[in-house]
Design an enzyme around this catalytic site. Structure first.
Site, PDB file in Angstrom:
ATOM      1  N   ASP A 161      -6.187   9.736   7.615  1.00  0.00           N
ATOM      2  CA  ASP A 161      -5.187  10.735   7.955  1.00  0.00           C
ATOM      3  C   ASP A 161      -4.164   9.969   8.774  1.00  0.00           C
ATOM      4  OD1 ASP A 161      -3.597  12.594   9.274  1.00  0.00           O
ATOM      5  OD2 ASP A 161      -5.138  14.131   9.032  1.00  0.00           O
ATOM      6  N   HIS A 162      -3.026   9.673   8.178  1.00  0.00           N
ATOM      7  CA  HIS A 162      -2.149   8.710   8.849  1.00  0.00           C
ATOM      8  C   HIS A 162      -1.588   9.244  10.162  1.00  0.00           C
ATOM      9  CE1 HIS A 162       1.243  10.818   6.909  1.00  0.00           C
ATOM     10  NE2 HIS A 162       2.001  10.265   7.817  1.00  0.00           N
ATOM     11  N   ASP A 220      -1.375  19.454   1.545  1.00  0.00           N
ATOM     12  CA  ASP A 220      -0.645  18.214   1.834  1.00  0.00           C
ATOM     13  C   ASP A 220      -0.500  17.967   3.335  1.00  0.00           C
ATOM     14  OD1 ASP A 220       0.870  15.950   0.908  1.00  0.00           O
ATOM     15  OD2 ASP A 220       2.676  16.969   1.601  1.00  0.00           O
ATOM     16  N   HIS A 233      -3.168  16.685   8.581  1.00  0.00           N
ATOM     17  CA  HIS A 233      -2.328  16.271   9.711  1.00  0.00           C
ATOM     18  C   HIS A 233      -2.196  17.354  10.781  1.00  0.00           C
ATOM     19  CE1 HIS A 233      -1.481  13.311   6.798  1.00  0.00           C
ATOM     20  NE2 HIS A 233      -0.422  13.843   6.254  1.00  0.00           N
TER      21      HIS A 233
HETATM   22  C1  BG6 Z   1       1.998  12.796   3.786  1.00  0.00           C
HETATM   23  C2  BG6 Z   1       2.384  13.877   2.843  1.00  0.00           C
HETATM   24  O1  BG6 Z   1       0.628  12.817   4.029  1.00  0.00           O
HETATM   25  O2  BG6 Z   1       2.691  12.997   5.006  1.00  0.00           O
HETATM   26  C3  BG6 Z   1       3.867  13.884   2.618  1.00  0.00           C
HETATM   27  O3  BG6 Z   1       1.727  13.692   1.615  1.00  0.00           O
HETATM   28  C4  BG6 Z   1       4.599  13.962   3.925  1.00  0.00           C
HETATM   29  O4  BG6 Z   1       4.242  14.965   1.792  1.00  0.00           O
HETATM   30  C5  BG6 Z   1       4.084  12.920   4.897  1.00  0.00           C
HETATM   31  O5  BG6 Z   1       5.970  13.726   3.658  1.00  0.00           O
HETATM   32  C6  BG6 Z   1       4.672  13.134   6.258  1.00  0.00           C
HETATM   33  O6  BG6 Z   1       4.352  12.028   7.040  1.00  0.00           O
HETATM   34  P1  BG6 Z   1       5.295  11.572   8.216  1.00  0.00           P
HETATM   35  O7  BG6 Z   1       4.570  10.431   8.818  1.00  0.00           O
HETATM   36  O8  BG6 Z   1       6.609  11.203   7.628  1.00  0.00           O
HETATM   37  O9  BG6 Z   1       5.398  12.747   9.108  1.00  0.00           O
END
Ligand code: BG6
Length: 516
Positions: free
Chosen positions: A205-206, A263, A268
């Site tokens: 989960d980035h 998503d 997140h």
């Molecule tokens: C990803 C989603 O996990 O997170 C994308 O699949 C989204 O749809 C992205 O744009 C958002 O990440 P960040 O780091 O730009 O907030």
């Protein structure tokens, strides 16, 4: 020393509670879905920046796998363009790129075809010889979730997964959404664990790789002044926004399967809720932290019936509009999106957490594509004054805003006296900004997480029970919103903060969204 169940556990040589700061062992990274958005936008720039920071081992290689036809040369050129566009550090260092690119290979093939995996095996063996990667493998599934079972099965059948304690390590990084709902997530967990050991699995989960998200723990548990007021006695409500200017880019196919709840929310945003609402862990290690996060997920009231969902959830889908001065098409006009699609690109919801700390404090969540700007923040709204000494309507309640991105930082809103002979309060803000306070750019989340996976450190990856608990919650909502009886998503114009119904959700409670 209090008793901790893990004291009775057999030590896990692949999982370190403490952060390993060493350079990872030699390794080949295989990126499935290499022609996709994630590989271009995040993975390759992150790997390149790890090379810039000298964090990669000297013996390192990458194999990109996807259906598109590229030669090794063409793939390298494509990746260079992507890195040039999305890298955190610029311009690209030519000499370093040459060396980095020499370790890049490409393989075109279908994931359904066992031949692809035979060829992959041969490519990896060639890479082992050319780059001395020594049989260590990190497989990265940057593909739609529907492909994960096939990938796991094919890798296993081709003999490409080593046992957990084999001298040559095999690790699998699995992108979200992990599963499509609770039962598929459970089935996927079972399948993953039939193929690999939990110690080899890195569910990514980035958001957990973002500095500001990790800082939530330090902010809450590394300071003494916030914890005593972090509860229903002092907090009126919490607002969490994760808005994006971006639409779905070239990911129509994926997005149609996923939608905003899978998503962004299941992973997140619920991680942000957990870190905001959790109790202090008994120690700062992976399992202690994850144990507390799971308690939050379990304490959130589930929304099971259509009435409960209708009362607490608003879904939307963008129509054509203008974002940052650019005209953009509506969701249904995007590539690979079916006309008449009911996939939501926006959601607003009210969550109630039934615990001593949070009972009666709603958590309002909103997330959407094609919002007026990119803004992710957690705003803790404190209770209003019981009585104002300085005239009514002037003192605004205190708000603490944790800006996850952009302009990472923390701001506290409070009242101050306007200079002059009268006692006139006005709202001012105390503002901490990451950029100016620390003076150095934070690494991208994917850099941190890829490096941790290469080192075998699972601290910032989600555990199987955590994933299941999040799915239980979101899966119930999806069951209702995806049934044909439920109203289709409200439409909102691209470049706005979602449909009006999202404002009404808070207006019903006498509150309103923060203006961002
Ligand atoms: C990803 C989603 O996990 O997170 C994308 O699949 C989204 O749809 C992205 O744009 C958002 O990440 P960040 O780091 O730009 O907030």
């Amino acid at each position: 020393m209090p008793y901790r169940p893990e004291d009775d556990e057999i030590p896990n040589p692949l999982r370190s509670g403490l952060r390993a700061e060493s350079t990872p062992e030699p390794c080949a990274v295989v990126v499935f879905g290499a022609s996709g958005d994630l590989a271009h936008r995040k993975l390759m720039p992150a790997l390149y920046n790890l090379a810039v920071g000298a964090h990669l081992p000297a013996a390192f290689g990458i194999v990109g796998v996807s259906k598109s036809e590229y030669s090794d040369q063409e793939f390298r050129a494509d990746m260079r363009e992507a890195v040039g566009k999305f890298s955190r550090t610029k311009p690209i260092d030519d000499e370093l790129w040459q060396d980095f690119a020499a370790g890049i290979r490409y393989l075109a093939g279908s994931f359904d075809d066992p031949q692809t995996f035979k060829k992959l095996k041969a490519k990896l063996e060639e890479l082992d010889k050319a780059r001395t990667t020594r049989g260590n493998r990190l497989y990265y599934f940057a593909t739609p979730p529907s492909t994960f079972p096939t990938l796991l099965k094919q890798l296993k059948d081709a003999g490409l997964i080593n046992p957990p304690l084999d001298p040559c390590f095999t690790r699998v990084v699995i992108e979200k959404p992990f599963g499509h709902d609770l039962s598929t997530a459970r089935a996927l967990n079972r399948l993953v664990l039939e193929t690999c050991d939990e110690r080899q699995v890195f569910r990514i989960d980035h958001y957990l790789g973002k500095e500001t998200v990790q800082n939530l723990l330090v902010f809450r548990f590394g300071n003494s002044i916030f914890e005593p007021i972090w509860n229903q006695k002092y907090v009126d409500h919490v607002q969490i926004t994760a808005g994006e200017e971006l639409g779905i880019e070239a990911r129509g196919k994926y997005y149609e399967e996923a939608g905003i709840l899978r998503d962004m929310i299941q992973n997140h945003v619920l991680q942000l809720v957990c870190l905001t609402a959790m109790e202090p862990p008994v120690a700062f290690d992976a399992d202690a932290v994850r144990d507390e996060k799971i308690k939050v997920l379990r304490a959130i009231e589930t929304l099971d019936t259509p009435e409960q969902v209708a009362r607490n959830v608003v879904i939307g889908q963008y129509t054509a509009g203008s974002v940052a001065g650019m005209d953009v098409p509506g969701y249904q006009q995007e590539k690979d999106v079916s006309p008449g699609s009911r996939t939501p690109t926006f959601v607003a919801l009210r969550l109630n957490i039934h615990s001593w700390r949070w009972d009666g404090v709603p958590f309002y969540i909103r997330s959407g594509k094609r919002m007026p700007k990119r803004a992710t923040e957690i705003a803790v709204h404190f209770r209003p004054l019981p009585h104002s000494l300085f005239g009514s309507g002037r003192s605004q309640p205190n708000v603490l805003v944790i800006r996850v991105q952009p302009q990472e930082g923390i701001a506290l809103r409070f009242s101050a006296k306007v200079p002059g002979e009268r006692y006139r309060p006005r709202t001012v803000s105390m503002d901490f900004r990451y950029g100016s306070a620390f003076g150095s750019a934070s690494p991208e989340a994917y850099e941190r997480l890829l490096l941790d996976a290469l080192r075998g450190d699972q601290t910032l990856f989600t555990r199987k029970d955590e994933v299941a608990a999040a799915w239980k919650l979101v899966g119930n909502i999806l069951k209702v919103t995806e049934s044909n009886e439920f109203a289709p998503p409200y439409q909102y114009e691209a470049g706005t903060w979602g449909p009006q119904a999202a404002d009404q959700l808070l207006a019903q409670d006498g509150r309103s969204w923060r203006r961002l």
